[in-house]
Design a protein around this motif. Structure first.
Motif, PDB file in Angstrom:
ATOM      1  N   LEU A  40       0.829  -1.202   0.000  1.00 33.34           N
ATOM      2  CA  LEU A  40       0.000   0.000   0.000  1.00 33.34           C
ATOM      3  C   LEU A  40       0.865   1.255   0.000  1.00 33.34           C
ATOM      4  CD1 LEU A  40      -2.976   0.686  -0.077  1.00 33.34           C
ATOM      5  CD2 LEU A  40      -3.035   0.560   2.403  1.00 33.34           C
ATOM      6  N   ALA A  43       2.492   1.676  -3.473  1.00 31.71           N
ATOM      7  CA  ALA A  43       1.519   2.155  -4.462  1.00 31.71           C
ATOM      8  C   ALA A  43       1.172   3.623  -4.228  1.00 31.71           C
ATOM      9  CB  ALA A  43       0.260   1.288  -4.413  1.00 31.71           C
ATOM     10  N   GLN A  44       0.928   3.989  -2.978  1.00 32.86           N
ATOM     11  CA  GLN A  44       0.553   5.371  -2.670  1.00 32.86           C
ATOM     12  C   GLN A  44       1.699   6.347  -2.965  1.00 32.86           C
ATOM     13  OE1 GLN A  44      -0.612   4.577   1.356  1.00 32.86           O
ATOM     14  NE2 GLN A  44      -2.791   4.598   0.852  1.00 32.86           N
ATOM     15  N   CYS A  76       0.068   2.118 -10.499  1.00 30.72           N
ATOM     16  CA  CYS A  76       0.169   2.229  -9.037  1.00 30.72           C
ATOM     17  C   CYS A  76      -1.214   2.295  -8.396  1.00 30.72           C
ATOM     18  CB  CYS A  76       0.992   3.456  -8.650  1.00 30.72           C
ATOM     19  SG  CYS A  76       2.734   3.316  -9.054  1.00 30.72           S
ATOM     20  N   SER A  77      -2.120   2.999  -9.030  1.00 34.64           N
ATOM     21  CA  SER A  77      -3.481   3.122  -8.511  1.00 34.64           C
ATOM     22  C   SER A  77      -4.212   1.779  -8.537  1.00 34.64           C
ATOM     23  CB  SER A  77      -4.243   4.168  -9.329  1.00 34.64           C
ATOM     24  OG  SER A  77      -5.540   4.335  -8.840  1.00 34.64           O
ATOM     25  N   GLN A  80      -2.836  -0.260  -5.781  1.00 31.41           N
ATOM     26  CA  GLN A  80      -3.441   0.177  -4.520  1.00 31.41           C
ATOM     27  C   GLN A  80      -4.816  -0.455  -4.368  1.00 31.41           C
ATOM     28  OE1 GLN A  80      -3.820   4.418  -2.504  1.00 31.41           O
ATOM     29  NE2 GLN A  80      -5.267   4.226  -4.174  1.00 31.41           N
ATOM     30  N   ASP A  81      -5.567  -0.514  -5.439  1.00 31.72           N
ATOM     31  CA  ASP A  81      -6.892  -1.134  -5.441  1.00 31.72           C
ATOM     32  C   ASP A  81      -6.813  -2.606  -5.033  1.00 31.72           C
ATOM     33  OD1 ASP A  81      -9.362   0.059  -5.937  1.00 31.72           O
ATOM     34  OD2 ASP A  81      -9.582  -0.919  -7.886  1.00 31.72           O
ATOM     35  N   THR A 146      -2.082   4.735   6.188  1.00 26.47           N
ATOM     36  CA  THR A 146      -1.394   3.445   6.094  1.00 26.47           C
ATOM     37  C   THR A 146      -0.444   3.248   7.272  1.00 26.47           C
ATOM     38  OG1 THR A 146      -1.590   3.472   3.688  1.00 26.47           O
ATOM     39  CG2 THR A 146       0.054   1.997   4.620  1.00 26.47           C
TER      40      THR A 146
END
Length: 173
Positions: A40, A43-44, A76-77, A80-81, A146
């Motif tokens: 996470l 990705a963020q 990346c989004s 994250q999903d 996070t």
């Protein structure tokens, strides 16, 4: 050029291809945060950094570069999903999965509004550069969250399902 920008949407369509990798691989340099939280964070940070880079690109001079960075942000989004889905499934017991799914969809819709209409509104009054910078800064909220959340117990879902199966078998005998 339109083809390059269409790759942004493909990232979400193809996330099923790298979801097993995200699910099974630990990130050794971030392992102190746990498997879910480390992915996470990665990705963020990728989203936030990508948006910040996009804010610095001259769209009139480097449209291809902005398309490439947009694909990285989309990748990346989508990652994250994947991680948020796995996290929410592992974070609570089976009985609360419906509520978690509803909260996820609500948050997702709010993020779509902020990222979509919100960015258009910001760009109208402040320009795209500032809009991208604000959206990049907004990723700090997710990053801080996070850091604050606990890593879910791995296997919690399997344990709950195993207990339910065992309970069901005991009732039959």
């Amino acid at each position: 050029m339109i083809g390059y920008f269409s790759l942004v949407g493909v990232a979400y369509s193809l996330k099923v291809l790298w979801a097993p990798l995200v699910d099974s691989l630990s990130l050794p340099w971030l392992n102190r945060f746990g498997k879910r939280r480390s992915w996470l964070l990665l990705a963020q940070c990728g989203i936030g950094l990508g948006l910040l880079v996009m804010s610095q690109i001259d769209i009139h001079q480097d449209l291809l570069l902005i398309a490439g960075v947009a694909v990285v942000v989309a990748f990346c989004s989508a990652t994250q999903d994947i991680v948020i889905d796995a996290y929410r499934i592992e974070a609570v017991v089976l009985e609360l999965q419906g509520a978690m799914a509803a909260a996820y969809v609500f948050g997702y819709r709010l993020a779509l509004l902020a990222g979509g209409a919100g960015s258009l509104y910001l760009a109208q009054f402040m320009g795209w550069q500032i809009a991208y910078q604000i959206l990049s800064g907004a990723m700090l909220l997710g990053i801080v969250t996070t850091f604050l959340i606990a890593e879910p117990e791995r296997g919690r879902v399997e344990t709950v399902l195993d207990k339910q199966v065992e309970a069901g078998l005991e009732k039959r005998h």
